[in-house]
Scaffold this active site. Sequence first.
Site, mmCIF file in Angstrom:
data_model
loop_
_atom_site.group_PDB
_atom_site.id
_atom_site.type_symbol
_atom_site.label_atom_id
_atom_site.label_comp_id
_atom_site.label_asym_id
_atom_site.label_seq_id
_atom_site.Cartn_x
_atom_site.Cartn_y
_atom_site.Cartn_z
ATOM 1 N N ASP A 102 -0.212 1.332 -8.282
ATOM 2 C CA ASP A 102 -0.586 2.560 -9.034
ATOM 3 C C ASP A 102 0.202 3.739 -8.477
ATOM 4 O O ASP A 102 1.103 3.644 -7.649
ATOM 5 C CB ASP A 102 -2.131 3.048 -8.403
ATOM 6 C CG ASP A 102 -3.160 1.958 -8.767
ATOM 7 O OD1 ASP A 102 -2.914 1.317 -9.927
ATOM 8 O OD2 ASP A 102 -4.149 1.657 -8.210
HETATM 9 N N1 URA Z 1 -4.799 -2.252 -5.961
HETATM 10 C C1 URA Z 1 -4.918 -1.063 -6.244
HETATM 11 O O1 URA Z 1 -6.017 -0.804 -6.189
HETATM 12 N N2 URA Z 1 -3.985 -0.522 -6.505
HETATM 13 C C2 URA Z 1 -2.649 -0.825 -6.222
HETATM 14 O O2 URA Z 1 -1.922 -0.469 -6.570
HETATM 15 C C3 URA Z 1 -2.479 -2.322 -6.021
HETATM 16 C C4 URA Z 1 -3.661 -3.288 -5.748
#
Ligand code: URA
Length: 240
Positions: free
Chosen positions: A102
């Site tokens: 993310d």
């Molecule tokens: N899980 C998440 O919620 N965000 C990420 O960036 C990676 C795994």
Amino acid sequence: MERLQKVIANSGYTSRRKAEELILKGKVYVNQELVTELGTKVDSKDIIVVNGVTLNRNVKKEYYLLNKPRGYICSVSDEKGRKVVTDLIDTKERIYPVGRLDYDTTGLLILTNDGEFANILMHPSNGIEKTYIAIIEGILTTEEIYKVKEGIVIDGIKVVPKRFKVRSKDTLKNKSNVLITIVEGRNHIVKKIFESINHPVNKLKRERYAFLDVKGLQSGDYRLLTTEEVSRLKALKKKR
Ligand code: URA
């Protein structure tokens, strides 16, 4: 002769899965003829055009390990003009991130222009383990810890962690530091797991990816994967 989607992926244009989508969407021409069949075979002399771009079939394969900082999108471009992870890497090749972290997640991200390699890493049946450290809101009860370990159903699919532990608790700030290792690659999966038990994630970092970690790399720094690391990752492909 090789399958068209494999050749597109090998050229570094995109992953095998995306290549299949492009073929089905009618974006691929072989020797000026539109091809929409996934099984089509091509040889080294065939001229392949994807989205109007002629494939370079002799690209140098590149493999990077980045310690992703917060505030970067896992993409090669962004229509809203936000910073993307490929901005951080100095290369002329068309590399792209393997999977997604993310915008606000930090840590280990692999980038490559080798579609076959990306495909191996992303295929769920190859069982590649990813370890995350999360700061979550609140203090988990014994029942909640048990629930996470047993597996939580997210969007209809149960996620059973390979490992889960509470590393520390801060009762004053009402936060916990947890470690979770999963094979799952679905977007936002770690956040969804903790949200589902009402302990939202405040901070998330990917610490490990298979046998790799980000030790020695400052946030925003990267290095090339060694030939041995690339071979070891390719060897994680399971026979199907
Ligand atoms: N899980 C998440 O919620 N965000 C990420 O960036 C990676 C795994």
